[in-house]
Design a protein around this motif. Structure first.
Motif, PDB file in Angstrom:
ATOM      1  N   GLY A  66      14.700  11.828 -23.812  1.00 44.08           N
ATOM      2  CA  GLY A  66      14.919  13.028 -23.011  1.00 44.08           C
ATOM      3  C   GLY A  66      16.139  12.969 -22.117  1.00 44.08           C
ATOM      4  O   GLY A  66      16.198  13.675 -21.099  1.00 44.08           O
ATOM      5  N   VAL A  67      17.139  12.135 -22.487  1.00 43.92           N
ATOM      6  CA  VAL A  67      18.328  11.993 -21.639  1.00 43.92           C
ATOM      7  C   VAL A  67      19.600  12.486 -22.327  1.00 43.92           C
ATOM      8  O   VAL A  67      20.702  12.267 -21.818  1.00 43.92           O
ATOM      9  N   LEU A  68      19.449  13.150 -23.468  1.00 45.06           N
ATOM     10  CA  LEU A  68      20.615  13.741 -24.113  1.00 45.06           C
ATOM     11  C   LEU A  68      20.904  15.068 -23.411  1.00 45.06           C
ATOM     12  O   LEU A  68      20.139  16.021 -23.518  1.00 45.06           O
ATOM     13  N   ASP A  69      21.987  15.107 -22.667  1.00 46.41           N
ATOM     14  CA  ASP A  69      22.288  16.214 -21.754  1.00 46.41           C
ATOM     15  C   ASP A  69      23.175  17.245 -22.450  1.00 46.41           C
ATOM     16  O   ASP A  69      24.322  16.970 -22.794  1.00 46.41           O
ATOM     17  N   LYS A  70      22.635  18.438 -22.631  1.00 47.32           N
ATOM     18  CA  LYS A  70      23.385  19.498 -23.297  1.00 47.32           C
ATOM     19  C   LYS A  70      23.779  20.638 -22.365  1.00 47.32           C
ATOM     20  O   LYS A  70      24.717  21.379 -22.660  1.00 47.32           O
ATOM     21  N   ASN A  71      23.067  20.786 -21.253  1.00 46.15           N
ATOM     22  CA  ASN A  71      23.214  22.027 -20.480  1.00 46.15           C
ATOM     23  C   ASN A  71      23.590  21.857 -19.013  1.00 46.15           C
ATOM     24  O   ASN A  71      23.775  22.848 -18.315  1.00 46.15           O
ATOM     25  N   SER A  72      23.701  20.628 -18.527  1.00 43.88           N
ATOM     26  CA  SER A  72      24.008  20.452 -17.111  1.00 43.88           C
ATOM     27  C   SER A  72      25.452  20.844 -16.817  1.00 43.88           C
ATOM     28  O   SER A  72      26.271  21.035 -17.723  1.00 43.88           O
ATOM     29  N   ALA A  73      25.768  20.920 -15.528  1.00 48.54           N
ATOM     30  CA  ALA A  73      27.139  21.229 -15.116  1.00 48.54           C
ATOM     31  C   ALA A  73      28.108  20.151 -15.586  1.00 48.54           C
ATOM     32  O   ALA A  73      29.231  20.449 -16.013  1.00 48.54           O
ATOM     33  N   ILE A  74      27.650  18.899 -15.552  1.00 48.02           N
ATOM     34  CA  ILE A  74      28.514  17.806 -16.015  1.00 48.02           C
ATOM     35  C   ILE A  74      28.780  17.926 -17.507  1.00 48.02           C
ATOM     36  O   ILE A  74      29.915  17.763 -17.970  1.00 48.02           O
ATOM     37  N   ALA A  75      27.743  18.220 -18.285  1.00 48.33           N
ATOM     38  CA  ALA A  75      27.910  18.369 -19.730  1.00 48.33           C
ATOM     39  C   ALA A  75      28.909  19.479 -20.046  1.00 48.33           C
ATOM     40  O   ALA A  75      29.754  19.347 -20.944  1.00 48.33           O
ATOM     41  N   LYS A  76      28.830  20.571 -19.307  1.00 44.49           N
ATOM     42  CA  LYS A  76      29.746  21.691 -19.538  1.00 44.49           C
ATOM     43  C   LYS A  76      31.173  21.322 -19.147  1.00 44.49           C
ATOM     44  O   LYS A  76      32.130  21.718 -19.814  1.00 44.49           O
ATOM     45  N   VAL A  78      32.482  18.227 -19.179  1.00 43.97           N
ATOM     46  CA  VAL A  78      32.971  17.277 -20.177  1.00 43.97           C
ATOM     47  C   VAL A  78      33.355  18.007 -21.463  1.00 43.97           C
ATOM     48  O   VAL A  78      34.415  17.740 -22.052  1.00 43.97           O
ATOM     49  N   GLN A  79      32.518  18.950 -21.894  1.00 41.51           N
ATOM     50  CA  GLN A  79      32.822  19.711 -23.106  1.00 41.51           C
ATOM     51  C   GLN A  79      34.090  20.552 -22.911  1.00 41.51           C
ATOM     52  O   GLN A  79      34.923  20.666 -23.829  1.00 41.51           O
ATOM     53  N   GLY A  80      34.241  21.104 -21.720  1.00 46.50           N
ATOM     54  CA  GLY A  80      35.427  21.909 -21.446  1.00 46.50           C
ATOM     55  C   GLY A  80      36.705  21.091 -21.518  1.00 46.50           C
ATOM     56  O   GLY A  80      37.722  21.551 -22.064  1.00 46.50           O
ATOM     57  N   VAL A  81      36.665  19.875 -20.987  1.00 49.55           N
ATOM     58  CA  VAL A  81      37.834  18.994 -21.069  1.00 49.55           C
ATOM     59  C   VAL A  81      38.111  18.634 -22.532  1.00 49.55           C
ATOM     60  O   VAL A  81      39.257  18.658 -22.991  1.00 49.55           O
ATOM     61  N   ALA A  82      37.056  18.322 -23.272  1.00 52.74           N
ATOM     62  CA  ALA A  82      37.218  17.966 -24.687  1.00 52.74           C
ATOM     63  C   ALA A  82      37.830  19.113 -25.477  1.00 52.74           C
ATOM     64  O   ALA A  82      38.674  18.891 -26.361  1.00 52.74           O
ATOM     65  N   TRP A 101      34.797  15.920 -35.085  1.00 49.91           N
ATOM     66  CA  TRP A 101      34.700  15.642 -33.653  1.00 49.91           C
ATOM     67  C   TRP A 101      33.331  16.055 -33.111  1.00 49.91           C
ATOM     68  O   TRP A 101      32.751  17.051 -33.538  1.00 49.91           O
ATOM     69  N   ASP A 102      32.841  15.282 -32.170  1.00 48.58           N
ATOM     70  CA  ASP A 102      31.557  15.608 -31.556  1.00 48.58           C
ATOM     71  C   ASP A 102      31.561  15.058 -30.132  1.00 48.58           C
ATOM     72  O   ASP A 102      32.111  13.980 -29.879  1.00 48.58           O
ATOM     73  N   VAL A 103      30.979  15.804 -29.210  1.00 47.24           N
ATOM     74  CA  VAL A 103      30.985  15.418 -27.794  1.00 47.24           C
ATOM     75  C   VAL A 103      29.571  15.498 -27.246  1.00 47.24           C
ATOM     76  O   VAL A 103      28.889  16.516 -27.427  1.00 47.24           O
ATOM     77  N   ASN A 104      29.130  14.446 -26.587  1.00 53.78           N
ATOM     78  CA  ASN A 104      27.793  14.440 -25.991  1.00 53.78           C
ATOM     79  C   ASN A 104      27.809  13.714 -24.659  1.00 53.78           C
ATOM     80  O   ASN A 104      28.636  12.817 -24.431  1.00 53.78           O
ATOM     81  N   VAL A 105      26.891  14.128 -23.786  1.00 57.02           N
ATOM     82  CA  VAL A 105      26.701  13.480 -22.489  1.00 57.02           C
ATOM     83  C   VAL A 105      25.293  12.905 -22.449  1.00 57.02           C
ATOM     84  O   VAL A 105      24.332  13.571 -22.850  1.00 57.02           O
ATOM     85  N   ILE A 106      25.186  11.676 -21.984  1.00 55.64           N
ATOM     86  CA  ILE A 106      23.893  11.028 -21.811  1.00 55.64           C
ATOM     87  C   ILE A 106      23.631  10.891 -20.316  1.00 55.64           C
ATOM     88  O   ILE A 106      24.479  10.399 -19.564  1.00 55.64           O
ATOM     89  N   ASP A 107      22.470  11.360 -19.891  1.00 53.93           N
ATOM     90  CA  ASP A 107      22.090  11.303 -18.484  1.00 53.93           C
ATOM     91  C   ASP A 107      21.679   9.868 -18.144  1.00 53.93           C
ATOM     92  O   ASP A 107      20.582   9.424 -18.469  1.00 53.93           O
ATOM     93  N   ASP A 136      40.608  16.548 -13.876  1.00 59.71           N
ATOM     94  CA  ASP A 136      41.816  15.807 -14.259  1.00 59.71           C
ATOM     95  C   ASP A 136      41.487  14.350 -14.536  1.00 59.71           C
ATOM     96  O   ASP A 136      42.030  13.750 -15.477  1.00 59.71           O
ATOM     97  N   GLU A 137      40.586  13.767 -13.732  1.00 59.26           N
ATOM     98  CA  GLU A 137      40.215  12.369 -13.938  1.00 59.26           C
ATOM     99  C   GLU A 137      39.315  12.204 -15.155  1.00 59.26           C
ATOM    100  O   GLU A 137      39.417  11.202 -15.878  1.00 59.26           O
ATOM    101  N   ILE A 138      38.452  13.189 -15.411  1.00 61.98           N
ATOM    102  CA  ILE A 138      37.666  13.165 -16.652  1.00 61.98           C
ATOM    103  C   ILE A 138      38.616  13.175 -17.849  1.00 61.98           C
ATOM    104  O   ILE A 138      38.415  12.447 -18.833  1.00 61.98           O
ATOM    105  N   ALA A 139      39.655  13.988 -17.757  1.00 59.18           N
ATOM    106  CA  ALA A 139      40.642  14.059 -18.841  1.00 59.18           C
ATOM    107  C   ALA A 139      41.368  12.729 -19.009  1.00 59.18           C
ATOM    108  O   ALA A 139      41.688  12.328 -20.139  1.00 59.18           O
TER     109      ALA A 139
END
Length: 271
Positions: A66-76, A78-82, A101-107, A136-139
């Motif tokens: 239950g830690v695959l993060d698809k909808n949090s602010a951080i996930a959005k 990270v996806q936006g930077v990608a 290509w595939d992008v995922n965030v793990i909580d 910018d730092e995420i990038a």
């Protein structure tokens, strides 16, 4: 001693003969043009497939917990930077446009991120939260990791591992004693493995810097990112830092390269 050294040289020569010199990317504005030695029987597609299986296993395990993060602010974020960085990958290698290509965030509290062969990106939320990363730092992090994939540093490392294994087998075949075999292995390791780890990190820094600039992210963020990493390292070394050493030389190299990519950043902002 002369016999041992000659055997070491022979082993190294045979190992190199099993590899082919390639340059996986164009040099870009930052001028990365080191020739890489890849084991001829280990193809890009093979490595990508092997990693894809491992990647899917990681995602399945995260989903099960239950830690695959698809909808949090951080996930959005990270996806936006990608979404902005991935299209820039073709500046270094056009075939990246065909990667899955595939992008995922793990909580997770883990301070880690990676981009595996074939463009499989994972960010751990702790990296963004604990270090309070800006976009910018995420990038800067993501560009660095994408650069490892573009340069196929994973395949290169596997090629070197195969080289050391071949050296061991050849050494045994030549009847080298334990001491001589150790020296032969060490010779091959220093010739093919150790000098490249620092080179690979430097390449990822430089290409990552250009990718983020081309994506419209301020390249100066790479400096603040590594400052934050160094501060985090003072208390408990983050997983991300275990293979990404921060140093004065790294900062100096980034500072020297920023003027080369700043025009790309300014152009991207106008677009």
């Amino acid at each position: 001693m002369k016999k041992t050294l000659s055997i070491s040289a022979l082993v190294a020569a045979v190992v190199l003969a099993g590899c082919q010199a390639v340059n996986t990317t164009s040099g870009g504005a930052v001028g990365v043009d080191r020739k890489q030695y890849m084991f001829s029987m280990l193809s890009t597609d093979q490595v990508n497939q092997m990693y894809a299986e491992s990647y899917q296993k990681t995602l399945s395990e995260a989903s099960g917990k239950g830690v695959l993060d698809k909808n949090s602010a951080i996930a959005k974020r990270v996806q936006g930077v990608a979404n902005r960085l991935i299209p820039q990958a073709t500046s270094f290698r056009p075939d990246a446009a065909q990667w899955a290509w595939d992008v995922n965030v793990i909580d997770s509290d883990e301070l880690n991120a990676n981009c595996g062969p074939g463009g499989k990106i994972i960010f751990y939320s702790g990296l963004v939260e604990k270090l309070k990363l800006t976009d910018d730092e995420i990038a800067a992090v993501m560009g660095h990791e994408i650069a490892h994939a573009l340069r196929e540093h994973g395949r290169e490392a596997m090629s070197k591992a195969y080289g050391v294994q071949m050296a061991t087998q050849l050494g045994a075949a030549f009847g080298v004693g334990a001491g001589g075999l150790q020296l032969a292995n060490t010779g091959v390791q220093y010739l093919m493995t150790l000098p490249n780890s620092r080179s690979n990190e430097n390449e990822a820094d430089l290409i990552g810097l250009e990718l983020s600039a081309r994506g419209g992210y301020n390249p100066n963020a790479a400096l603040t990112l590594w400052q934050k990493m160094a501060q985090a390292n003072e208390s408990s070394p983050p997983e991300f830092m275990s293979t990404h050493p921060s140093s004065e030389s790294r900062t100096q190299a980034l500072q020297a390269a920023i003027p080369k990519v700043m025009p790309l950043y300014e152009q991207a902002k106008k677009g």
